[in-house]
Write an enzyme that holds these catalytic residues in place. Structure first.
Site, mmCIF file in Angstrom:
data_model
loop_
_atom_site.group_PDB
_atom_site.id
_atom_site.type_symbol
_atom_site.label_atom_id
_atom_site.label_comp_id
_atom_site.label_asym_id
_atom_site.label_seq_id
_atom_site.Cartn_x
_atom_site.Cartn_y
_atom_site.Cartn_z
ATOM 1 N N LYS A 53 0.839 -1.205 0.000
ATOM 2 C CA LYS A 53 0.000 0.000 0.000
ATOM 3 C C LYS A 53 0.874 1.254 0.000
ATOM 4 C CE LYS A 53 -3.781 -2.469 2.095
ATOM 5 N NZ LYS A 53 -4.434 -2.988 3.300
ATOM 6 N N GLN A 97 -4.890 -1.892 9.508
ATOM 7 C CA GLN A 97 -4.696 -3.177 8.840
ATOM 8 C C GLN A 97 -5.277 -4.304 9.696
ATOM 9 O OE1 GLN A 97 -3.348 -3.695 5.671
ATOM 10 N NE2 GLN A 97 -4.056 -5.790 6.000
ATOM 11 N N ASP A 120 -11.197 2.446 3.548
ATOM 12 C CA ASP A 120 -11.431 1.007 3.347
ATOM 13 C C ASP A 120 -12.908 0.752 3.018
ATOM 14 O OD1 ASP A 120 -9.489 -0.934 3.348
ATOM 15 O OD2 ASP A 120 -9.308 -1.030 5.530
#
Ligand code: NDP
Length: 285
Positions: A53, A97, A120
């Protein structure tokens, strides 16, 4: 028939090229998109995803920051950290995460991230907006798959779409996005009786279960589009999907490989959401 392979890597590259130009223009206007990722503990897979990422963010000019925390931190400490980032005007996107250590409540963490920074697309407010078809941050993996299908002009409206797997991050939102595009959607999961009856009816078959090569050609209708979300580590240490690629490619019209299929698209849509968050904040000012 041999299926056309949909390279997520290629589609992602093209999109990122366009993003690079967009980010340069935004920076000229004083808008610098920034993504902050919180990484807890030392799970090797999580580290590798976060590195991916960061690399992708840098590639398109998005500023990225990784906050690394010990797996022993308290839930309270993590929530406090998120609240600080919610207030930080320079941060446009926040991503924690997953998976989290067992003593930390995942849903609480997701709901603490400000919806306008939830790149997200996991916050219930953003999920709700997606359900009713409002403009929002779409969950990255389903959003990436939708973009892949659209990149190949695959007909979604009126098609039978079958989703195998019903997780909150992949299967459920995937079905909703395809429903929004007028597909007739069937969800399958571990309690589904006679999975083949459903999958053999699919014009678009999306598999997200996490079981190596669980789907072979006997599950697939000839001419179908097959999207393999699964990422499984083989005994040899390589990555492979939930679909038996070599077998299914003989009868499908389109198929995604693993790796270089859905994975690069997931990261790309995270970047898209971060840019969107930065633009939206600027519009609110
Ligand atoms: P989860 O483990 O959260 O969910 C798995 C789903 O599959 C569940 O709904 C489960 O059913 C269902 N399932 C399990 N076994 C079967 C079976 N034999 N037949 C039918 N359904 C079954 O997984 P995720 O959705 O998070 O991830 C799925 C896969 O996708 C994983 O391999 C993951 O690594 C990968 N992934 C890849 C991403 C990418 O960017 N490429 C992003 C996210 C995930 P039930 O609900 O009944 O238990």
């Amino acid at each position: 028939m041999t299926a056309e392979i949909i390279s997520g890597l290629e589609v992602a590259k093209e999109i990122r090229q366009t993003m690079k130009t967009e980010v340069t223009t935004l920076k000229e206007q004083g808008i610098v998109p920034k993504l902050t990722v919180i990484l807890i503990g030392d799970d090797p897979a999580s580290h590798s995803y976060v590195n991916g990422k960061e690399k992708a963010s840098n590639e398109v000019g998005i500023e990225s920051e990784i906050i690394r925390l010990e797996s022993t931190i308290t839930e309270e400490f993590l929530l406090e950290k998120i609240n600080e980032l919610n207030k930080n005007e320079n941060v446009n996107g926040i991503l924690v995460q997953l998976p989290l250590p067992e003593h930390i409540n995942e849903q609480k963490v997701i709901e603490t991230i400000a919806p306008e920074k939830d790149v997200d697309g996991f916050h219930p407010i953003n999920i709700g907006r997606m359900m009713v078809g409002q403009d929002t941050f779409l969950p990255c993996t389903p959003y990436g798959i939708l973009t892949l299908l659209q990149s190949k002009d695959i007909t979604i409206s009126g098609s039978n779409a079958v989703i195998v797997g019903r997780s909150n991050i992949v299967g459920k939102p995937m079905g909703q996005l395809l429903l929004n595009e007028n597909a007739t959607v069937t969800y399958c999961h571990s309690r589904t009786k006679d999975l083949k009856v459903h999958t053999k009816n699919a014009d678009i078959l999306i598999v997200a279960i996490g079981k190596e090569h669980a789907i072979d050609a006997s599950y697939v209708k000839p001419g179908a589009t097959v999207i393999d979300v699964g990422v499984n580590r083989t005994n040899e240490g390589t990555l492979t999907g939930d679909v038996d690629f070599e077998d299914v490619k003989k009868i499908a019209a389109y198929i995604t490989p693993v790796p270089r299929g859905v994975g690069p698209m997931t990261i790309t849509m995270l970047l898209a959401n971060t840019i969107k968050a930065a633009k939206r904040r600027n519009e609110r000012e």
